[in-house]
Design a protein around this motif. Structure first.
Motif, mmCIF file in Angstrom:
data_model
loop_
_atom_site.group_PDB
_atom_site.id
_atom_site.type_symbol
_atom_site.label_atom_id
_atom_site.label_comp_id
_atom_site.label_asym_id
_atom_site.label_seq_id
_atom_site.Cartn_x
_atom_site.Cartn_y
_atom_site.Cartn_z
ATOM 1 N N GLY A 59 0.820 -1.195 0.000
ATOM 2 C CA GLY A 59 0.000 0.000 0.000
ATOM 3 C C GLY A 59 0.858 1.250 0.000
ATOM 4 N N THR A 60 0.245 2.359 -0.342
ATOM 5 C CA THR A 60 0.912 3.654 -0.255
ATOM 6 C C THR A 60 0.023 4.584 0.575
ATOM 7 N N PRO A 61 -0.069 4.317 1.884
ATOM 8 C CA PRO A 61 -0.982 5.101 2.715
ATOM 9 C C PRO A 61 -0.510 6.544 2.849
ATOM 10 N N PRO A 62 -1.401 7.432 3.244
ATOM 11 C CA PRO A 62 -0.987 8.824 3.482
ATOM 12 C C PRO A 62 0.200 8.882 4.427
ATOM 13 N N GLY A 63 1.174 9.691 4.055
ATOM 14 C CA GLY A 63 2.371 9.827 4.873
ATOM 15 C C GLY A 63 3.481 8.859 4.546
ATOM 16 N N SER A 64 3.257 7.958 3.576
ATOM 17 C CA SER A 64 4.285 6.964 3.251
ATOM 18 C C SER A 64 5.481 7.578 2.542
ATOM 19 N N SER A 110 -2.774 -3.999 4.342
ATOM 20 C CA SER A 110 -1.441 -3.598 3.892
ATOM 21 C C SER A 110 -1.356 -2.147 3.456
ATOM 22 N N ALA A 111 -2.407 -1.354 3.657
ATOM 23 C CA ALA A 111 -2.393 0.006 3.125
ATOM 24 C C ALA A 111 -2.818 1.068 4.135
ATOM 25 N N SER A 112 -2.987 0.677 5.389
ATOM 26 C CA SER A 112 -3.445 1.634 6.398
ATOM 27 C C SER A 112 -2.288 2.460 6.944
ATOM 28 N N PRO A 113 -2.529 3.735 7.225
ATOM 29 C CA PRO A 113 -1.489 4.536 7.867
ATOM 30 C C PRO A 113 -1.361 4.154 9.330
ATOM 31 N N PRO A 114 -0.207 4.417 9.951
ATOM 32 C CA PRO A 114 -0.057 4.116 11.379
ATOM 33 C C PRO A 114 -0.983 4.986 12.216
ATOM 34 N N LEU A 115 -1.656 4.372 13.171
ATOM 35 C CA LEU A 115 -2.636 5.084 13.984
ATOM 36 C C LEU A 115 -2.299 5.095 15.468
ATOM 37 N N GLY A 116 -1.233 4.379 15.863
ATOM 38 C CA GLY A 116 -0.886 4.320 17.275
ATOM 39 C C GLY A 116 -1.457 3.085 17.939
ATOM 40 N N GLU A 117 -1.326 3.014 19.260
ATOM 41 C CA GLU A 117 -1.710 1.809 19.993
ATOM 42 C C GLU A 117 -2.812 2.042 21.019
ATOM 43 N N GLU A 118 -3.413 3.222 21.063
ATOM 44 C CA GLU A 118 -4.500 3.449 21.996
ATOM 45 C C GLU A 118 -5.700 2.580 21.628
ATOM 46 N N PRO A 119 -6.562 2.254 22.599
ATOM 47 C CA PRO A 119 -7.735 1.443 22.270
ATOM 48 C C PRO A 119 -8.569 2.025 21.132
ATOM 49 N N ALA A 120 -8.747 3.342 21.132
ATOM 50 C CA ALA A 120 -9.521 3.963 20.053
ATOM 51 C C ALA A 120 -8.834 3.778 18.709
ATOM 52 N N ALA A 121 -7.505 3.874 18.699
ATOM 53 C CA ALA A 121 -6.772 3.727 17.445
ATOM 54 C C ALA A 121 -6.953 2.329 16.874
ATOM 55 N N ARG A 122 -6.948 1.332 17.748
ATOM 56 C CA ARG A 122 -7.120 -0.038 17.274
ATOM 57 C C ARG A 122 -8.529 -0.246 16.726
ATOM 58 N N ALA A 123 -9.524 0.365 17.374
ATOM 59 C CA ALA A 123 -10.891 0.262 16.869
ATOM 60 C C ALA A 123 -11.033 0.967 15.523
ATOM 61 N N VAL A 124 -10.426 2.148 15.413
ATOM 62 C CA VAL A 124 -10.476 2.888 14.148
ATOM 63 C C VAL A 124 -9.788 2.099 13.040
ATOM 64 N N THR A 143 -9.466 -0.150 7.923
ATOM 65 C CA THR A 143 -8.404 -0.856 7.205
ATOM 66 C C THR A 143 -8.858 -1.424 5.864
ATOM 67 N N THR A 144 -10.105 -1.928 5.806
ATOM 68 C CA THR A 144 -10.550 -2.460 4.516
ATOM 69 C C THR A 144 -10.726 -1.338 3.490
ATOM 70 N N TRP A 145 -11.198 -0.170 3.932
ATOM 71 C CA TRP A 145 -11.363 0.949 2.996
ATOM 72 C C TRP A 145 -10.023 1.351 2.406
ATOM 73 N N PHE A 146 -9.002 1.438 3.246
ATOM 74 C CA PHE A 146 -7.680 1.795 2.725
ATOM 75 C C PHE A 146 -7.193 0.742 1.733
ATOM 76 N N SER A 147 -7.546 -0.518 1.953
ATOM 77 C CA SER A 147 -7.150 -1.560 1.005
ATOM 78 C C SER A 147 -7.935 -1.456 -0.297
ATOM 79 N N HIS A 148 -9.232 -1.089 -0.201
ATOM 80 C CA HIS A 148 -10.046 -0.946 -1.414
ATOM 81 C C HIS A 148 -9.483 0.124 -2.352
ATOM 82 N N ARG A 149 -8.777 1.116 -1.810
ATOM 83 C CA ARG A 149 -8.325 2.259 -2.610
ATOM 84 C C ARG A 149 -7.514 1.830 -3.832
ATOM 85 N N ALA A 150 -6.806 0.715 -3.731
ATOM 86 C CA ALA A 150 -5.999 0.266 -4.866
ATOM 87 C C ALA A 150 -6.857 0.089 -6.116
#
Length: 409
Positions: free
Chosen positions: A159-164, A194-208, A213-220
């Motif tokens: 993937g080429t997520p934002p910020g890559s 394989s295309a999500s940007p890093p979001l951190g390790e907080e519980p909210a980040a994992r839920a987000v 994650t599937t949407w970022f993969s669909h972008r291809a």
């Protein structure tokens, strides 16, 4: 399909070497650096530390467990940690300029190992080679080398997520990659996660992450379509794997709408919207639904019951079932039940296509080799025809989370 048994090919499995076993596959000039890296590396994944981790590299165990599950062949994506990576390559961020050489060395080591691993079960494993996108010419050389080495699963498109820091996938920068894949008949696989940007390790980040994650993969899909990759390389094959399949008809409707709207707007030079469609028709060629029909497939993994009624809109010839072995969310050792919960009641020829025939066509599996094996281990037509009334007690796959009248614990 063999007589009254299905030839099941999983279009989504994972494998990789045990960490230290990658060393012989590295060029010698990297050995000292590898020894230093491996000595302090802490594996972040519990499943790679468990006593079942050898399912990733133990060829005999893998064949035994998959055959017991009714599966005779597999498309093999990466799973373990390649040398010099901070995490599995599916999840690792794009390398910096300083990391680039070592990361490439690590992926080449994995590709060499995978070629040997696939050779241990001739005709039954289609290994997916890994590449980096930083240097398309270097990627082209590795694609040619791995295809010659016997990896028939194509390539894993990062993937080429934002910020890559890398050009977006619609960029013509990557045309050399699309060109060689078209030339050699190499499928381009884009795996979920394989295309999500890093979001951190907080519980909210994992839920987000789970939500997005599937949407970022669909972008291809829309990047390559709107970028004109399929117009310039009409034989290019794109496979979207472990991203579900129920989203596809709605997304194609949306893409067709924007395509038609923007192309029409481009002809009205007096409108503010015209600039958004300028040059789009010439760059793209066919519309999105036509591209999907001619060039794209979905590795639907453990297809859910609510997705099955959409199969005609997705394309019966586009869907490839997968068990996601050896992951906990996979259907093994209940893949027969996973097939039943999704496909019971469907015409056998439709099941045969989605459970194996389509994957054989995309990845070049020889059904003349696989059908006799399936005659001994494949699920029977009668078995898969029976609706699943009870979810297996030990099942952990989301495939069993919802099943209409099926009782879920």
């Amino acid at each position: 399909m063999s007589a009254r048994r299905y030839t099941v090919i999983s279009a989504d499995c994972h494998a990789g070497a045990d960490l230290l076993d990658y060393r012989p596959y590295l060029e010698k000039r990297h050995h000292d650096d590898f020894d230093a890296w491996a000595a302090t590396y802490v594996n972040p994944y519990e499943d790679l530390l468990a006593d079942t981790a050898d399912r990733n590299w133990n060829s005999a165990r893998r064949l035994t467990e998959l055959e017991a599950d009714g599966i005779v062949a597999e498309v093999v994506y990466p799973n373990t940690i390649p040398p010099f990576f901070p995490s599995a390559s599916l999840m690792a961020p794009a390398p910096t300029r300083e990391e680039y050489e070592q990361r490439w060395a690590g992926l080449r080591a994995h590709n060499r190992w995978l070629a040997d691993f696939c050779a241990e079960a001739p005709g039954r494993r289609a290994g997916v080679a890994q590449i980096l996108l930083n240097d398309p010419d270097e990627a082209v050389r590795e694609i040619r080398r791995t295809r010659q080495a016997g990896l028939t699963g194509g390539i894993l498109l990062p993937g080429t997520p934002p910020g890559s820091g890398l050009p977006e996938l619609y960029s013509q920068t990557y045309d050399p990659i699309w060109a060689v894949c078209d030339e050699l008949g190499v499928p381009v696989n884009h795996h979920g996660g394989s295309a999500s940007p890093p979001l951190g390790e907080e519980p909210a980040a994992r839920a987000v992450f789970m939500v997005e994650t599937t949407w970022f993969s669909h972008r291809a899909l829309w990047h390559l379509i709107f970028g004109g990759a399929f117009r310039r390389h009409p034989g290019l094959t794109l496979v979207l794997t472990e991203q579900g399949s129920g989203w596809i008809p709605g997304v194609l409707d949306m893409l067709d709408y924007y395509h038609g709207r923007l192309v029409a707007a481009a002809a009205r030079t007096a409108t503010a919207e015209s600039k958004f469609g300028a040059g789009l028709a010439a760059a793209m060629g066919r519309g999105p639904s036509e591209v999907w029909r001619d060039n794209c497939f979905v590795g639907a993994s453990f297809m859910r019951p609510h997705e099955v009624p959409l199969r005609d809109r997705i394309g019966l010839d586009k869907i490839m079932w997968g068990c996601d072995y050896p992951h906990d969310e996979g259907t093994t050792p209940y893949s027969r039940e996973g097939l039943r919960i999704a496909y019971a009641g469907l015409p056998p020829e439709e099941i045969a296509a989605m459970a194996g025939g389509n994957a054989a066509r995309v990845y070049g599996f020889d059904l003349g080799l696989l059908d006799p094996i399936a005659a001994g281990v494949g699920p029977t037509v009668e078995e898969i025809a029976r609706p699943l009334d009870d979810v297996p007690q030990g099942a952990t796959s989301p495939a069993f989370a919802r099943g209409g009248s099926v009782r879920v614990w």
